[in-house]
Motif scaffolding. Structure first.
Motif, short mmCIF file in Angstrom:
data_model
loop_
_atom_site.label_atom_id
_atom_site.label_comp_id
_atom_site.label_asym_id
_atom_site.label_seq_id
_atom_site.Cartn_x
_atom_site.Cartn_y
_atom_site.Cartn_z
N CYS A 61 2.39 46.50 -24.58
CA CYS A 61 2.12 46.12 -26.40
C CYS A 61 1.78 47.52 -26.71
O CYS A 61 0.60 47.49 -27.67
CB CYS A 61 1.44 45.31 -26.66
SG CYS A 61 1.82 43.11 -26.69
N GLY A 62 1.84 48.53 -25.89
CA GLY A 62 1.64 49.93 -26.66
C GLY A 62 0.10 50.33 -25.95
O GLY A 62 -0.20 51.45 -26.82
N TRP A 63 -0.20 49.46 -25.12
CA TRP A 63 -1.25 50.14 -24.89
C TRP A 63 -0.95 50.55 -23.00
O TRP A 63 -0.20 50.25 -22.43
CB TRP A 63 -2.04 48.51 -23.54
CG TRP A 63 -2.79 47.81 -25.27
CD1 TRP A 63 -2.16 47.59 -26.37
CD2 TRP A 63 -4.18 46.67 -25.36
NE1 TRP A 63 -3.18 46.92 -26.81
CE2 TRP A 63 -3.63 46.18 -26.20
CE3 TRP A 63 -4.87 46.81 -24.04
CZ2 TRP A 63 -4.81 45.65 -26.51
CZ3 TRP A 63 -6.03 46.13 -24.15
CH2 TRP A 63 -6.21 45.19 -25.92
N LEU A 64 -2.10 51.14 -22.61
CA LEU A 64 -1.84 52.13 -21.39
C LEU A 64 -3.26 52.39 -20.49
O LEU A 64 -4.22 51.88 -21.17
CB LEU A 64 -1.41 53.05 -21.52
CG LEU A 64 -1.80 54.16 -22.33
CD1 LEU A 64 -2.96 55.82 -21.57
CD2 LEU A 64 -0.81 54.87 -22.55
N LYS A 65 -3.65 52.40 -19.78
CA LYS A 65 -4.62 52.75 -19.24
C LYS A 65 -4.85 53.69 -18.44
O LYS A 65 -4.04 54.72 -17.32
CB LYS A 65 -4.89 51.81 -18.07
CG LYS A 65 -6.47 51.58 -17.00
CD LYS A 65 -7.22 50.84 -16.55
CE LYS A 65 -7.44 49.72 -17.44
NZ LYS A 65 -8.14 48.77 -16.22
N ASP A 66 -5.60 55.01 -18.77
CA ASP A 66 -5.29 56.23 -18.24
C ASP A 66 -6.22 56.85 -16.64
O ASP A 66 -6.54 55.93 -16.16
CB ASP A 66 -6.42 57.47 -19.14
CG ASP A 66 -7.79 57.17 -19.65
OD1 ASP A 66 -8.43 56.83 -18.71
OD2 ASP A 66 -8.08 57.93 -20.21
N LYS A 67 -6.11 57.66 -16.73
CA LYS A 67 -6.38 58.74 -14.64
C LYS A 67 -8.09 57.03 -14.53
O LYS A 67 -8.60 58.03 -13.50
CB LYS A 67 -6.53 59.36 -14.79
CG LYS A 67 -6.70 60.66 -15.17
CD LYS A 67 -6.09 61.55 -14.94
CE LYS A 67 -6.47 62.98 -15.06
NZ LYS A 67 -6.38 63.92 -14.43
N PHE A 68 -8.97 57.57 -16.30
CA PHE A 68 -10.06 57.28 -15.64
C PHE A 68 -10.44 55.78 -15.88
O PHE A 68 -11.63 55.26 -15.47
CB PHE A 68 -11.02 58.38 -16.77
CG PHE A 68 -10.58 59.84 -16.51
CD1 PHE A 68 -11.49 60.56 -15.25
CD2 PHE A 68 -10.08 60.14 -17.32
CE1 PHE A 68 -11.51 61.44 -14.77
CE2 PHE A 68 -9.59 61.88 -16.44
CZ PHE A 68 -10.36 62.37 -15.91
N GLY A 69 -9.22 55.07 -16.30
CA GLY A 69 -9.83 53.66 -16.61
C GLY A 69 -9.69 53.15 -17.78
O GLY A 69 -9.91 52.41 -18.33
N VAL A 70 -10.41 54.56 -18.82
CA VAL A 70 -9.83 53.92 -20.50
C VAL A 70 -8.82 53.22 -21.17
O VAL A 70 -7.38 53.92 -20.29
CB VAL A 70 -10.81 55.16 -21.22
CG1 VAL A 70 -10.40 54.89 -23.01
CG2 VAL A 70 -11.80 55.73 -20.71
#
Length: 168
Positions: A114-123
């Protein structure tokens, strides 16, 4: 002298283990309208509780596209999860692609749906074309259902596919 830590009524506070400065610099490199604000540093008081050396960055204000955030180097006690995410409203597919590509660098191998992602910091972030809101609030219930199905089956949102599902 300004007495408030923040200039906003409500400011998201992001808890990092001890890599807040690295995360802030990462976000500042992605969002063009961004800057750092005020900083605070740990002193010797409280060391027996937090075990963070004096002189280490404690908090750092930063601004992304006019939104104020506060980053805290708080230690390894809490982790980010998907219950909170930041929506990035994009005016074009190029903008969706830009933020998706930048924020997924070094992140988990599989991004969310759904257009969600998690960045390398977990955000967690939602990279969303602004047109999607109009599509999902349309009076055409069949078009809304088709768009919803497309969104739920997508990782990165594709504006052309959303338009096709909507019937544009």
């Amino acid at each position: 002298m300004e007495k408030r830590i923040s200039t906003q009524k409500i400011t998201p506070n992001l808890w990092f283990t001890l890599n807040a400065e690295e995360a802030i610099n990462y976000y500042l490199s992605i969002f063009k309208n961004s800057k750092k604000g005020r900083s605070t540093y740990y002193g010797e008081e409280g060391f027996e509780i937090h075990k963070i050396p004096a002189g280490t960055l404690m908090t750092q204000e930063f601004y992304l596209e006019g939104q104020e955030f506060l980053a805290l180097n708080g230690g390894p006690y809490f982790q980010f999860n998907e219950a909170i995410s930041f929506v990035v409203n994009c005016d074009s597919q190029e903008e969706v692609d830009y933020y998706w590509d930048k924020l997924t660098q070094g992140g988990p191998a599989e991004s969310q749906i759904c257009g969600w992602l998690k960045d390398k910091f977990g955000v967690s972030w939602q990279i969303v074309p602004v047109e999607l809101s109009a599509m999902l609030t349309s009076d055409d219930k069949e078009a809304v259902a088709r768009v919803t199905k497309e969104v739920l089956s997508s990782k990165k949102l594709d504006l052309n596919k959303l338009r096709a599902a909507f019937g544009k």
